[in-house]
Design a protein around this motif. Sequence first.
Motif, mmCIF file in Angstrom:
data_model
loop_
_atom_site.group_PDB
_atom_site.id
_atom_site.type_symbol
_atom_site.label_atom_id
_atom_site.label_comp_id
_atom_site.label_asym_id
_atom_site.label_seq_id
_atom_site.Cartn_x
_atom_site.Cartn_y
_atom_site.Cartn_z
ATOM 1 N N ARG A 27 0.830 -1.202 0.000
ATOM 2 C CA ARG A 27 0.000 0.000 0.000
ATOM 3 C C ARG A 27 0.865 1.253 0.000
ATOM 4 O O ARG A 27 0.623 2.190 -0.779
ATOM 5 N N GLN A 28 1.902 1.285 0.836
ATOM 6 C CA GLN A 28 2.766 2.465 0.908
ATOM 7 C C GLN A 28 3.511 2.681 -0.410
ATOM 8 O O GLN A 28 3.660 3.822 -0.869
ATOM 9 N N LYS A 29 3.963 1.601 -1.032
ATOM 10 C CA LYS A 29 4.665 1.729 -2.315
ATOM 11 C C LYS A 29 3.727 2.261 -3.382
ATOM 12 O O LYS A 29 4.083 3.185 -4.125
ATOM 13 N N TYR A 30 2.526 1.713 -3.471
ATOM 14 C CA TYR A 30 1.562 2.184 -4.464
ATOM 15 C C TYR A 30 1.233 3.660 -4.253
ATOM 16 O O TYR A 30 1.193 4.440 -5.210
ATOM 17 N N LEU A 31 1.006 4.047 -3.004
ATOM 18 C CA LEU A 31 0.682 5.443 -2.713
ATOM 19 C C LEU A 31 1.852 6.361 -3.051
ATOM 20 O O LEU A 31 1.661 7.455 -3.601
ATOM 21 N N ARG A 32 3.060 5.927 -2.740
ATOM 22 C CA ARG A 32 4.253 6.717 -3.063
ATOM 23 C C ARG A 32 4.393 6.867 -4.576
ATOM 24 O O ARG A 32 4.651 7.958 -5.085
ATOM 25 N N ASP A 33 4.172 5.780 -5.320
ATOM 26 C CA ASP A 33 4.309 5.834 -6.773
ATOM 27 C C ASP A 33 3.244 6.714 -7.418
ATOM 28 O O ASP A 33 3.539 7.482 -8.336
ATOM 29 N N VAL A 34 2.016 6.628 -6.936
ATOM 30 C CA VAL A 34 0.944 7.470 -7.477
ATOM 31 C C VAL A 34 1.236 8.937 -7.185
ATOM 32 O O VAL A 34 1.061 9.801 -8.054
#
Length: 64
Positions: A27-34
């Motif tokens: 979740r943190q990686k996806y949010l960071r990438d977005v």
Amino acid sequence: MKKRILKEQLAAFEKHLEREERSEATRQKYLRDVTKFYERVKTNDLSKEKIVAYKADLLNEYAV
């Protein structure tokens, strides 16, 4: 105003990821990438050309 909208969208996306049972790290990686994507394109008016240009930037940035 755009930052508030982005925060609301990110919160909704995070809730979606939780419902999909994604791990905290995912979740943190996806949010960071977005967030990084949004900061680079700086617009809600997306096109295929803008996305292709973003991908090219990433390829150049992470080329070995």
